[in-house]
Design an enzyme around this catalytic site. Structure first.
Site, mmCIF file in Angstrom:
data_model
loop_
_atom_site.group_PDB
_atom_site.id
_atom_site.type_symbol
_atom_site.label_atom_id
_atom_site.label_comp_id
_atom_site.label_asym_id
_atom_site.label_seq_id
_atom_site.Cartn_x
_atom_site.Cartn_y
_atom_site.Cartn_z
ATOM 1 N N HIS A 63 5.973 -16.807 12.315
ATOM 2 C CA HIS A 63 5.483 -18.182 12.396
ATOM 3 C C HIS A 63 3.987 -18.130 12.659
ATOM 4 O O HIS A 63 3.559 -17.638 13.692
ATOM 5 C CB HIS A 63 6.194 -18.938 13.518
ATOM 6 C CG HIS A 63 7.673 -19.027 13.312
ATOM 7 N ND1 HIS A 63 8.263 -20.075 12.643
ATOM 8 C CD2 HIS A 63 8.689 -18.181 13.651
ATOM 9 C CE1 HIS A 63 9.585 -19.881 12.605
ATOM 10 N NE2 HIS A 63 9.861 -18.735 13.208
ATOM 11 N N HIS A 180 18.908 -19.698 8.760
ATOM 12 C CA HIS A 180 18.929 -19.708 10.233
ATOM 13 C C HIS A 180 20.323 -20.155 10.613
ATOM 14 O O HIS A 180 20.678 -21.323 10.461
ATOM 15 C CB HIS A 180 17.862 -20.682 10.743
ATOM 16 C CG HIS A 180 17.954 -20.997 12.215
ATOM 17 N ND1 HIS A 180 16.984 -20.601 13.111
ATOM 18 C CD2 HIS A 180 18.878 -21.673 12.941
ATOM 19 C CE1 HIS A 180 17.319 -21.024 14.334
ATOM 20 N NE2 HIS A 180 18.459 -21.678 14.254
ATOM 21 N N HIS A 233 17.386 -13.331 11.676
ATOM 22 C CA HIS A 233 17.579 -12.965 13.091
ATOM 23 C C HIS A 233 19.032 -12.851 13.559
ATOM 24 O O HIS A 233 19.486 -13.626 14.417
ATOM 25 C CB HIS A 233 16.788 -13.884 14.006
ATOM 26 C CG HIS A 233 16.804 -15.355 13.645
ATOM 27 N ND1 HIS A 233 17.956 -16.067 13.448
ATOM 28 C CD2 HIS A 233 15.787 -16.228 13.444
ATOM 29 C CE1 HIS A 233 17.647 -17.317 13.167
ATOM 30 N NE2 HIS A 233 16.333 -17.433 13.153
ATOM 31 N N ASP A 306 10.085 -12.211 13.836
ATOM 32 C CA ASP A 306 10.251 -13.608 14.259
ATOM 33 C C ASP A 306 9.137 -13.961 15.251
ATOM 34 O O ASP A 306 9.366 -14.649 16.258
ATOM 35 C CB ASP A 306 11.631 -13.883 14.854
ATOM 36 C CG ASP A 306 11.935 -15.382 14.912
ATOM 37 O OD1 ASP A 306 11.082 -16.191 14.498
ATOM 38 O OD2 ASP A 306 13.032 -15.742 15.391
ATOM 39 N N HIS A 310 3.561 -19.246 21.300
ATOM 40 C CA HIS A 310 3.518 -20.558 21.951
ATOM 41 C C HIS A 310 2.365 -20.588 22.945
ATOM 42 O O HIS A 310 1.923 -19.549 23.431
ATOM 43 C CB HIS A 310 4.827 -20.847 22.691
ATOM 44 C CG HIS A 310 5.960 -21.171 21.789
ATOM 45 N ND1 HIS A 310 5.985 -22.310 21.011
ATOM 46 C CD2 HIS A 310 7.111 -20.505 21.515
ATOM 47 C CE1 HIS A 310 7.109 -22.329 20.313
ATOM 48 N NE2 HIS A 310 7.805 -21.237 20.582
#
Lengths: 430, 312
Positions: A63, A180, A233, A306, A310
């Site tokens: 991401h 997902h 994942h 993954d 944040h």
């Protein structure tokens, strides 16, 4: 520019190389691999003695948060973080703002990556418009604009009917759907794996069945549609078993896991450690062992990061309120070396398959190999060098890792992208 | 002896000695409470804030009276009336309260671990007055006090905790505290409300309420939140009462003089029948009295951590 890498242990299963050789890079491509390459003019020489020379690592799942959430990460910081972790190609998920559900966002990312990025960036488009799970996005256009796969990652495609159509339609365009897998009714408001640890912490658990139920559904739909599906994942024993059986039956399924699913268990949530909050959640010891088995026997094709950076404010809150995700680029390779290669679960050649060749093949990139003529994406790692994870040193804006203070083996010395060193002697130089 | 930690977050990490120390201090406090003059100077000059993010009548009042009886300055903050509604983070709220010179913050929060987060970020002592499904240590301490007052010790006692174990912080705190003190704790309730792995805490999980009750010395009912039925965790209030409620007939399975506890508030006729709740074996009202004594003891002990005096 020429680069001559001397005496490194080259591992490239695709061209059948596993031994000490010299490697010459010329005009951004692999020019020669030989036992000894004589002096070359105008050449930067790298002494790789005692180190592994691998195809540049390829991350099938990250991401970059750009556009929309640049306070978490952007293409500049994200690609630099990837380079430090040894990745030369990364595929970024579409849960940005706006969502990567149309060709203009794909182009925005590709352009920005070209000007500000330091590794190859491959956008993944959304399965549904706005990732809302209602209507298919323009999958054909996404593909031709440069999306390498489609996924609603971050959430499942709830409707089985829509998922079936997505698989059917995407396969027309040779595009893999990355799923997902999470049954939102089962995961409900859960925030960690359901088990003894969640009971002790009094946190709402997510049963392992929440992932496995959806894995089973998607395997059935992929078989029905005769279309490829890639399970993102994978974190539980039940999912690994289901995928193993489906592969035996000939279902076009591939699967990935992430380092935290084999390196940690839900015990890491102890003390309400929000840096261990991730979706799917960290599982039990049994789950972690099953994931390792799946990696060993080929059920799991890919180790992806993954990478989910944040902001500190999103983690320094009550566990229930904390964002899910782990900043993963800068620890992934070392975690794989430490927890898979060092204990003898897999060889370096298998590591290259899981982190270079397979992700490249599944996403349809011409990466993940050091064959002569290929673009010179190379990662040089000293797998014996130990270090302590210090998130404050991360190049990523996301310092959110449950591995802070962990002692790991495997230091990335060089990351070379298209013949240009981006990381040299462990230092980011671009 | 002094309390080991700055905060009272749960009974999971409290030793038998520490619990014993709280009990003996609480006994003294109960004497004060039962005297004609409920006023002591023990907390004079101390300031105490209750920070409640969830509704509460008895726990909050109990803490408030405990601080008032001991002369502390106290103030209350409720989630609805404070800056919480405006989106201030727990840490920021905590630091603000801290900066005003507060000695003890008593927090109740719907999310497990919130008191731990607060405690890490403030200088004041933090008392957990209930966090999510994690712990409610002062409730368990008052339960333990009540049992010890009647029976002297928890050692070897058979305790049956009946009901919604999954969502119960009272059950968790009691499990930790009572097993630490050597009780044999059994739990029973609908399997949809039984937390996974609970047996690893050292309790015995019974598949029926009846089995759990056989020969019990202590029977504890738990409040069932009626809205759980809407989430499909049990079919109806009626069926819950039928198979999992504590009624006179079931209570006969326990020892004749078994104590009946309930943390309140009670759903009469659901998890406990009126006759059991108001019956001779019930100590539910004494629990409430003891709650004040135990909280007085905790407030006192926390403010004495830095002093050189011995125990009260």
């Amino acid at each position: 520019m020429r680069v001559l890498i001397r005496n490194g242990h080259i591992v490239d299963p695709e061209s059948g190389i596993d031994g000490v050789y010299d490697l010459l890079v010329e005009d951004g491509r692999i020019a020669e691999i030989n036992g000894f390459i004589g002096p070359v003019a105008n050449c930067c020489e790298i002494d790789a003695k005692g180190m592994y020379v691998l195809p540049g690592l390829v991350d099938a799942h990250c991401h970059l948060r750009d556009p929309g959430y640049e306070y978490k990460e952007d293409i500049e910081s994200g690609t630099r973080s990837a380079a430090v972790g040894g990745f030369t190609s990364i595929a970024c998920m579409p849960n940005t703002n706006p969502v990567i559900d149309n060709q203009s966002v794909v182009k925005y990312i590709l352009n920005k990556a070209k000007t500000e990025g330091v590794v190859n960036v491959y956008p993944i488009g959304a399965v549904t418009k706005g990732q809302k799970g209602e209507e298919l996005s323009e999958i054909g256009e996404l593909k031709f604009a440069g999306a390498v796969a489609i996924s609603d990652d971050g959430k499942p495609v709830r409707s089985s009917s829509l998922m079936k159509k997505a698989l059917q339609y995407a396969s027309m365009f040779d595009t893999t759907v990355i799923s997902h897998c999470e049954d939102p009714e089962l995961s409900d408001e859960g925030v960690m794996n359901e088990g003894y640890r969640s009971t002790v912490l009094g946190l709402k658990g997510i049963p392992a069945a929440a992932e496995a139920v959806m894995v089973a559904r998607d395997l059935i739909l992929a078989e029905y549609a005769n279309a490829p599906v890639h399970i993102a994942h994978v974190s539980t024993e039940m999912s690994v078993d289901l995928i193993r059986q489906a592969k035996k039956r000939g279902v076009k399924v591939t699967a990935e896991t992430c380092p935290h699913y084999f390196a940690l268990t839900d015990d890491a949530c102890e003390g309400y450690n929000t840096n261990a909050k991730v979706n799917p959640p960290l599982g039990s010891g049994k789950d972690a062992r099953a994931v390792i088995e799946g990696i060993k026997d080929g059920t799991i094709d890919i180790i992806a990061t993954d990478h989910a950076p944040h902001h500190v404010d999103e983690k320094n809150v009550e566990f229930n309120l904390a964002s899910s995700g782990i900043s993963g680029f800068e620890t992934a390779a070392s975690l794989a070396v430490t927890h898979l290669v060092k204990p003898g679960h897999i060889t370096m050649a298998q590591l290259v398959e899981k982190m270079c060749a397979n992700p490249s093949r599944i996403l349809g990139l011409s990466k993940g190999s050091l064959a002569v003529g290929r673009s010179a994406d190379i990662t040089i790692i000293d797998i014996n060098e130990e270090f302590t994870v210090d998130p404050s040193k991360f190049k990523s804006k996301g310092k959110n890792t449950p591995f802070a203070g962990h002692r790991l083996s495997g230091a990335v010395y060089y990351t070379i992208v298209g013949g240009e060193p981006v990381v040299s002697e462990k230092i980011l130089i671009r | 002896m002094k309390l080991k930690n700055k905060d009272i977050l749960g009974l999971k990490d409290m030793t038998a000695e520490e619990i014993g120390h709280v009990m003996s201090t609480a006994r003294t406090m109960k004497m004060i409470l039962e005297s004609n003059s409920k006023k002591t100077p023990h907390l004079q000059g101390k300031s105490i804030v209750t920070l409640f993010y969830e509704n509460s009548t008895r726990t909050r009042l109990s803490f408030e009276l405990a601080s008032k009886y001991m002369g502390a300055s106290s103030a209350n903050i409720s989630a609805s009336s404070s800056s919480v509604a405006k989106g201030e983070t727990l840490i920021d709220t905590g630091k603000t309260i801290d900066a005003m010179g507060t000695d003890i913050i008593i927090i109740r929060h719907p999310m497990s671990g919130a008191p731990h987060l607060l405690a890490r970020n403030v200088k004041a002592s933090v008392i957990n007055a209930g966090d999510g499904m994690d712990e409610h240590p002062t409730q368990a301490l008052l339960d333990i006090f009540t049992i010890m007052e009647k029976r002297g010790s928890l050692k070897g006692m058979r305790v049956a905790i009946i009901g919604d174990i999954y969502h119960s912080r009272v059950a968790r705190s009691n499990i930790w505290g009572m097993t630490t003190l050597g009780a044999e704790v059994g739990v029973a309730g609908p399997s949809t409300l039984m937390p996974p792995g609970i047996e690893q805490t050292g309790v015995k999980v019974y598949s029926t309420v009846q089995e759990a009750l056989i020969d019990a010395d202590v029977v504890m009912g738990l409040r069932i939140q009626l809205e759980r039925q809407k989430k499909g965790l049990f079919p109806s209030i009626r069926e819950y009462a039928k198979y999992f409620g504590l009624d006179e007939k079931r209570l006969k399975l326990a020892k004749k003089d078994a104590l009946v506890l309930h943390p309140g508030p009670i759903n009469r006729g659901v998890e406990i029948s009126t006759f059991v709740a108001d019956g001779e074996q019930s100590v539910i009202n004494e629990q409430v009295t003891n709650g004040v004594a135990v909280r007085m003891a905790l407030l006192y002990l926390l403010t004495r951590r830095d002093s050189v005096e011995g125990p009260y």
